[in-house]
Write an enzyme that holds these catalytic residues in place. Structure first.
Site, short mmCIF file in Angstrom:
data_model
loop_
_atom_site.label_atom_id
_atom_site.label_comp_id
_atom_site.label_asym_id
_atom_site.label_seq_id
_atom_site.Cartn_x
_atom_site.Cartn_y
_atom_site.Cartn_z
N TYR A 134 14.52 30.50 8.80
CA TYR A 134 13.28 31.20 9.19
C TYR A 134 13.16 31.31 10.70
O TYR A 134 13.50 30.38 11.43
CB TYR A 134 12.07 30.43 8.68
CG TYR A 134 11.75 30.65 7.23
CD1 TYR A 134 11.38 31.90 6.75
CD2 TYR A 134 11.79 29.58 6.33
CE1 TYR A 134 11.06 32.09 5.42
CE2 TYR A 134 11.47 29.76 4.99
CZ TYR A 134 11.10 31.02 4.54
OH TYR A 134 10.79 31.21 3.23
N LYS A 169 0.84 -1.21 0.00
CA LYS A 169 0.00 0.00 0.00
C LYS A 169 0.87 1.26 0.00
O LYS A 169 2.07 1.19 0.30
CB LYS A 169 -0.95 -0.02 1.19
CG LYS A 169 -0.28 -0.11 2.53
CD LYS A 169 -1.28 -0.34 3.64
CE LYS A 169 -0.59 -0.29 4.98
NZ LYS A 169 -1.48 0.05 6.07
N MET A 214 10.96 25.04 2.80
CA MET A 214 10.21 24.23 1.85
C MET A 214 11.13 23.41 0.95
O MET A 214 10.88 22.23 0.70
CB MET A 214 9.33 25.14 0.98
CG MET A 214 8.46 24.36 0.00
SD MET A 214 7.51 25.41 -1.10
CE MET A 214 6.29 26.08 0.00
N ARG A 256 -10.56 -0.35 14.20
CA ARG A 256 -10.23 0.41 12.99
C ARG A 256 -11.01 -0.15 11.81
O ARG A 256 -11.80 0.54 11.20
CB ARG A 256 -8.72 0.37 12.74
CG ARG A 256 -8.29 1.26 11.58
CD ARG A 256 -6.80 1.27 11.36
NE ARG A 256 -6.27 0.03 10.83
CZ ARG A 256 -5.06 -0.09 10.30
NH1 ARG A 256 -4.25 0.95 10.26
NH2 ARG A 256 -4.65 -1.25 9.83
C1 LIG Z 1 -4.15 -4.76 7.78
C2 LIG Z 1 -2.68 -4.59 7.64
N1 LIG Z 1 -1.90 -5.68 7.53
C3 LIG Z 1 -0.55 -5.57 7.42
C4 LIG Z 1 0.07 -4.35 7.44
C5 LIG Z 1 1.56 -4.26 7.36
O1 LIG Z 1 2.04 -3.77 8.57
P1 LIG Z 1 3.60 -3.50 8.80
O2 LIG Z 1 3.97 -2.44 7.84
O3 LIG Z 1 3.67 -3.05 10.21
O4 LIG Z 1 4.29 -4.79 8.54
C6 LIG Z 1 -0.70 -3.19 7.56
C7 LIG Z 1 -0.06 -1.87 7.60
O5 LIG Z 1 -0.38 -1.00 8.35
C8 LIG Z 1 -2.12 -3.31 7.67
O6 LIG Z 1 -2.89 -2.24 7.79
#
Ligand SMILES: Cc1ncc(COP(=O)(O)O)c(C=O)c1O
Length: 367
Positions: free
Chosen positions: A262, A41, A310, A140
């Site tokens: 700054y 992701k 920046m 969550r």
């Molecule tokens: C549902 C789920 N599984 C696995 C992972 C992977 O976690 P990590 O990056 O801590 O290994 C994540 C990441 O947040 C997640 O949201």
């Protein structure tokens, strides 16, 4: 392999070590009899899904997780046919057919998502695969225990759906002694009883290091693949996968009492030499590193002085030979001398945030 940003024109060079990511995958996969997936992701935690996904596939990874449907659709073209791609957030309302069209497996998190997937299965007259996520305490994502109990009492609650995975996510796996770990595992074991025999997945990177009881059938590491230490406070068994080198734009000598940056908060004590380098918060280099961050020049650590701007920030290079800090020269912001976790600690955050913020102006090189 590199991106389209010209190396000589860019403010900084980001090197992603695909060999290290593959080695990290191997190390994690070899820790268990369970299969090992990869979490890709957020553009493979900022490192580039387009390059990371095929590298992991070459290493034997056949199961991938993204957060968003759009990420999963992009991933579909990057991995060999037959690989399984899970969408952690499930299909947003009205998009179930996209999951089907791109051969993606949604993670169903609540009754609404379940209903949409079932409706599509009915319309298509097919049985569709899905993962079912349980909320074991993080509040969550995933079916709440009450929803799960109510639904699973209905005999046809999974009509048209083939559950291929049950999963949950650990909230405190990076703290091995935290009682939440065992509590979540116990709840997971109970909740799984509604779908006996379906393969299960609980462990993220840190969860893998909690031991075999947490492994079940499928590991889901993300961070550890990219070199983030899954066990903070102990030596990191993973290889660093990213280095960032910024260019010096200008070097100046300053006197006692001169200020840098700054707000004028950094006041020089005695005569100093300040190098301005071309990375700033627009590149994802967090502003909280103002006066707290570091850089390395041939392994010698120098401090960030003044506020991160920046597009630039100042380094005190007084102790470095002048010929080494000329305009155009590179200094390390992250890499061998400054691992991602050290940068994160200085910024008051976690390695995940440092990596996922890495900007788009860098010249990126994949090795
Ligand atoms: C549902 C789920 N599984 C696995 C992972 C992977 O976690 P990590 O990056 O801590 O290994 C994540 C990441 O947040 C997640 O949201």
């Amino acid at each position: 392999m590199s991106n389209s940003v010209d190396a000589s024109r860019a403010g900084a060079l980001l090197t992603v070590d695909l060999g290290a990511i593959r080695a990290n995958y191997r190390l994690l996969a070899n820790m268990s009899r369970a299969s090992c997936a990869a979490v890709l992701k957020a553009d493979a935690y900022g490192l580039g899904m387009e390059q990371v996904a095929p590298a992991l596939a070459l290493e034997g990874c056949t199961t991938f997780f993204t957060a968003h449907l759009q990420e999963a659709i992009a991933l579909r073209q990057l991995v060999p046919e037959g690989c399984t791609i899970y969408v952690l957030h499930g299909p947003p309302p009205g998009t179930a057919k996209d999951c089907f069209q791109y051969d993606l497996v949604p993670v169903l998190n609540d009754p609404g998502q379940l209903q949409e997937w079932r409706a599509l299965a009915l319309t298509l007259g097919r049985v569709l695969p899905a993962a079912i996520q349980f909320d074991t305490g993080m509040s969550r994502m995933g079916f709440a225990p009450a929803d799960l109990a109510a639904l699973s009492n209905q005999p046809d609650w999974l009509a048209g759906i083939r559950p291929v995975l049950v999963m949950s996510h650990l909230a405190c796996a990076d703290e091995p002694a935290h009682p939440m770990n065992a509590a979540q595992r116990r709840r997971f074991a109970q909740q799984r009883e509604v779908l006996p025999g379906v393969p299960a997945s609980l462990a993220n990177s840190s969860g893998i290091f909690l031991g075999h009881k947490y492994h079940y059938d499928l590991l889901r590491p993300g961070a550890a693949l990219y070199g983030i230490n899954p066990q903070p406070g102990t030596p990191n068994p993973l290889r660093q996968a990213v280095s960032l080198h910024a260019r010096i734009v200008q070097v100046r000598s300053v006197c006692e009492g001169d200020v840098v940056g700054y707000g004028g908060h950094h006041v020089c004590v005695g005569e100093r030499r300040i190098a301005t380098i071309s990375v700033g918060y627009a590149d994802g280099w967090l502003r909280s590193l103002s006066g707290r961050g570091q850089a390395a020049i041939d392994g010698v650590i120098v401090p960030v002085v003044g506020r991160v701007s920046m597009d630039s920030m100042g380094l005190d290079v007084t102790g470095i030979a002048p010929e080494r800090v000329l305009p155009g020269a590179e200094v390390e912001l992250m890499g061998a001398a400054l691992p991602v976790d050290a940068v994160a600690a200085a910024a008051g955050t976690i390695g995940y945030e440092v990596l996922t913020r890495l900007g788009s102006r860098f010249h990126r090189r994949y090795v």
